[in-house]
Scaffold this active site. Sequence first.
Site, PDB file in Angstrom:
ATOM      1  N   HIS A  40       0.832  -1.213   0.000  1.00 33.77           N
ATOM      2  CA  HIS A  40       0.000   0.000   0.000  1.00 33.77           C
ATOM      3  C   HIS A  40       0.864   1.260   0.000  1.00 33.77           C
ATOM      4  CE1 HIS A  40      -3.216  -2.826   1.167  1.00 33.77           C
ATOM      5  NE2 HIS A  40      -2.326  -3.286   2.029  1.00 33.77           N
ATOM      6  N   GLN A 122     -10.862 -13.341 -46.807  1.00 37.19           N
ATOM      7  CA  GLN A 122      -9.974 -12.659 -47.746  1.00 37.19           C
ATOM      8  C   GLN A 122      -8.612 -12.391 -47.102  1.00 37.19           C
ATOM      9  OE1 GLN A 122     -10.290  -8.338 -49.358  1.00 37.19           O
ATOM     10  NE2 GLN A 122     -11.379  -9.623 -50.854  1.00 37.19           N
ATOM     11  N   SER A 170      16.816  19.316 -14.560  1.00 36.28           N
ATOM     12  CA  SER A 170      15.636  20.175 -14.608  1.00 36.28           C
ATOM     13  C   SER A 170      16.071  21.525 -15.145  1.00 36.28           C
ATOM     14  CB  SER A 170      15.015  20.330 -13.209  1.00 36.28           C
ATOM     15  OG  SER A 170      14.076  21.389 -13.196  1.00 36.28           O
ATOM     16  N   ARG A 184      10.354   8.498 -19.782  1.00 36.39           N
ATOM     17  CA  ARG A 184      10.183   8.254 -21.213  1.00 36.39           C
ATOM     18  C   ARG A 184       9.696   6.822 -21.451  1.00 36.39           C
ATOM     19  NH1 ARG A 184      15.577   8.739 -23.708  1.00 36.39           N
ATOM     20  NH2 ARG A 184      15.561  10.574 -22.373  1.00 36.39           N
ATOM     21  N   ARG A 210     -14.449 -10.141 -44.916  1.00 37.07           N
ATOM     22  CA  ARG A 210     -13.505  -9.051 -44.709  1.00 37.07           C
ATOM     23  C   ARG A 210     -14.148  -7.718 -45.064  1.00 37.07           C
ATOM     24  NH1 ARG A 210      -8.579  -6.775 -47.613  1.00 37.07           N
ATOM     25  NH2 ARG A 210      -7.752  -5.339 -46.047  1.00 37.07           N
ATOM     26  N   SER A 215      -7.639  -2.020 -42.726  1.00 40.36           N
ATOM     27  CA  SER A 215      -6.335  -1.828 -43.338  1.00 40.36           C
ATOM     28  C   SER A 215      -5.561  -0.649 -42.768  1.00 40.36           C
ATOM     29  CB  SER A 215      -6.490  -1.670 -44.853  1.00 40.36           C
ATOM     30  OG  SER A 215      -5.228  -1.565 -45.467  1.00 40.36           O
ATOM     31  N   ARG A 219      -2.268  -1.054 -40.064  1.00 41.58           N
ATOM     32  CA  ARG A 219      -0.937  -0.718 -40.568  1.00 41.58           C
ATOM     33  C   ARG A 219      -0.246   0.283 -39.644  1.00 41.58           C
ATOM     34  NH1 ARG A 219      -0.186  -2.601 -45.874  1.00 41.58           N
ATOM     35  NH2 ARG A 219      -2.126  -3.414 -46.757  1.00 41.58           N
TER      36      ARG A 219
END
Length: 365
Positions: A40, A122, A170, A184, A210, A215, A219
């Site tokens: 905790h 497809q 900083s 980051r 499909r 698409s 991608r």
Amino acid sequence: DLIIIRKAFNIILPKLARCIDRLAKFANEYKNLPVLGFTHLQPAQLTTLGKRATLWIFDLLMDLRNLTRARNDLRFRGVKGTTGTQASFLALFNNNHDKVKELDRLVTEMAGFESAYVVTGQTYSRKVDVDILNALGSLGASVHKMATDIRLLASMKQLEEPFEKSQIGSSAMPYKRNPMRCERTCALARHLMTLVSNAQQTAAVQWFERTLDDSANRRITLAEAFLSADGVLQILQNIFEGLVVYPKVIHKQIMQELPFMATENIIMAMVKAGASRQECHEKLRVLSHEAGHVVKMEGGSNDLVERVKLSEYFAPIHPSLNDLLDPGLFIGRAPEQVDEFLNIEVYPAIKCYESNLAETSILTV
């Protein structure tokens, strides 16, 4: 796409193995160093820094397993035609089913896959993409958790990520050493986690054989997921290769809390010396509350040990009091658990990446 995805897995898996390797070295080095445990986000029973690192490694091992499975489960679509029935190929080969199947096998083999999906529309099922993103997103969660832990420990000055000699911590406060690499890492990991729902929604809205609204989305999603995973692993390896630990700060913080944790040991020692457990408990309760008042209301240090030393009641254990407060007595089997975990689970898991482990991380993210 499937060929590129498989290659992408083969790029990030060795990087993940290197992160595990670096963290394993860290865990082994600090397996005996006591640190405050936190539940905790409040001080709890002691653990060791190395044992804490094994918790991070455990998650990364799960990611290594999940990503390996996702890669190995990939199959090729093969030659299936516009709706997956292979009708045009059957017509091309004058209804010779064996030739259609042989073409499917040969194309699959030429693409470097051992097998193809037996049925597709497809496209191959977009559930495959969900599987891939689930594994990558799970890696994001693991990385975010451990980078956050490091940020919290840095705020306590227990350890720090690598900090370059001329690095600006900083722009406003010259004295600060902000954990920018971990920040980051968390930013990219958070983005990686959000991409999972994209794959889920794309799979959910594929109508029948499909629709083309998959698409453009996938991608972007697949590429960003692998790039994000690659980025966080690159930064994480760099962090693990340069973590700086401050044992004296860690010890000081332990000694602020350890006297309270040691009360049970003090009671047992007094009982062995012939004292009443109930009476000893009450004496310690009073002294603990007084010491707690000094810490919380006066901003002072925890002086419970000094109060015990000044009490005639506890005279029988005064000679052994310092021994009772040895942090090493409070870490249980943490060092042994580190050894067992590394030998039983970690080293075997990364053995197949032995030839890839030497490469160091140069930050480009």
